[in-house]
Design an enzyme around this catalytic site. Structure first.
Site, PDB file in Angstrom:
ATOM      1  N   ASP A 137      -5.870 -21.374  58.102  1.00  0.00           N
ATOM      2  CA  ASP A 137      -5.506 -20.054  57.536  1.00  0.00           C
ATOM      3  C   ASP A 137      -4.935 -20.072  56.118  1.00  0.00           C
ATOM      4  O   ASP A 137      -4.028 -19.284  55.804  1.00  0.00           O
ATOM      5  CB  ASP A 137      -4.496 -19.344  58.460  1.00  0.00           C
ATOM      6  CG  ASP A 137      -5.093 -19.010  59.825  1.00  0.00           C
ATOM      7  OD1 ASP A 137      -6.233 -19.425  60.104  1.00  0.00           O
ATOM      8  OD2 ASP A 137      -4.403 -18.348  60.619  1.00  0.00           O
ATOM      9  N   LYS A 193     -11.694 -17.112  63.364  1.00  0.00           N
ATOM     10  CA  LYS A 193     -10.929 -16.952  64.598  1.00  0.00           C
ATOM     11  C   LYS A 193     -10.201 -15.619  64.591  1.00  0.00           C
ATOM     12  O   LYS A 193      -9.870 -15.105  63.526  1.00  0.00           O
ATOM     13  CB  LYS A 193      -9.945 -18.113  64.773  1.00  0.00           C
ATOM     14  CG  LYS A 193      -8.803 -18.121  63.762  1.00  0.00           C
ATOM     15  CD  LYS A 193      -7.810 -19.189  64.139  1.00  0.00           C
ATOM     16  CE  LYS A 193      -6.614 -19.266  63.216  1.00  0.00           C
ATOM     17  NZ  LYS A 193      -5.756 -18.088  63.196  1.00  0.00           N
ATOM     18  N   CYS A 217      -0.101 -20.167  63.835  1.00  0.00           N
ATOM     19  CA  CYS A 217      -1.489 -20.640  63.966  1.00  0.00           C
ATOM     20  C   CYS A 217      -1.613 -22.159  63.920  1.00  0.00           C
ATOM     21  O   CYS A 217      -2.473 -22.734  64.596  1.00  0.00           O
ATOM     22  CB  CYS A 217      -2.364 -19.968  62.916  1.00  0.00           C
ATOM     23  SG  CYS A 217      -2.494 -18.183  63.249  1.00  0.00           S
TER      24      CYS A 217
END
Ligand code: ZN
Length: 200
Positions: free
Chosen positions: A28, A111, A144
């Site tokens: 991310d 995702k 995450c």
């Protein structure tokens, strides 16, 4: 506020990993999380750009497979009720930062939740390439990164996390993540990306 000491967790100076059996997973590192104008800015994420760039350089030089996760939401996503609107598909904030742009041969995993494995082909792809070790970097450490690291460990991949490659919103979150990765998931916390070597 309750103050508790951080329990000791082991930090290694060095680790050597077989290039062919290792993947780097960059979690991310998107504009919304890394850039000050982003919608869910993590101020310390910018400090990890250079270490991650270094790690990717070393990985590429050794033919290590590189994966990125890209957090992705669409209109009406229930996560917006928790975090507000962020990384909306197709927006600037959704894009992976220019400094770490994926290159030819890298794999980007889109995702929709914290865990890079949940509802994605990540596990299949790691298996296809014979991966045993994952070096996980990115943001947000306790969200995450930790969910992805946990998910990797539950599938028996070895998890390696360099301390200068992950960022969190608070020091508590940062250390809680590393302690959990080391203590619960039997991963390896390495002091810096400089301590990670790849061999053929
Ligand atoms: Zn999200």
């Amino acid at each position: 506020m309750t103050t508790v000491p951080v329990p000791e967790y082991e930090v290694k100076e060095k680790i050597t990993l077989k290039a062919r059996e290792t993947a780097v997973i960059v979690v991310d590192m998107q504009n919304d999380f890394v850039k000050p104008q982003g919608k869910l800015y993590v101020p310390t994420a910018e400090e990890t750009i250079e270490p991650i760039r270094k790690l990717l350089g070393k990985a590429r030089a050794h033919g290590v497979k590189i994966f990125y996760t890209q957090d992705t939401h669409y209109d009406g996503d229930p996560e917006f009720e928790i975090w507000g609107e962020h990384v909306k598909h197709g927006t600037w904030g959704w894009q992976i930062i220019d400094e770490l742009k994926p290159q030819d041969g890298d794999i980007v995993i889109v995702k929709t939740r914290y865990d890079g494995f949940y509802g994605t082909p990540l596990d299949d792809l790691l298996k296809v390439y014979g991966i045993k070790n994952t070096v996980i970097v990115g943001t947000v450490a306790n969200i995450c990164v930790l969910h992805t690291a946990a998910s990797a460990a539950l599938r028996w991949y070895k998890v390696v996390v360099p301390m200068d490659g992950v960022s969190a919103l608070t020091e508590f979150d940062y250390h809680a993540t590393l302690r959990q990765i080391s203590w619960l998931y039997k991963g390896v916390v390495v002091k810096s990306v400089d301590g990670i070597e790849f061999t053929s």
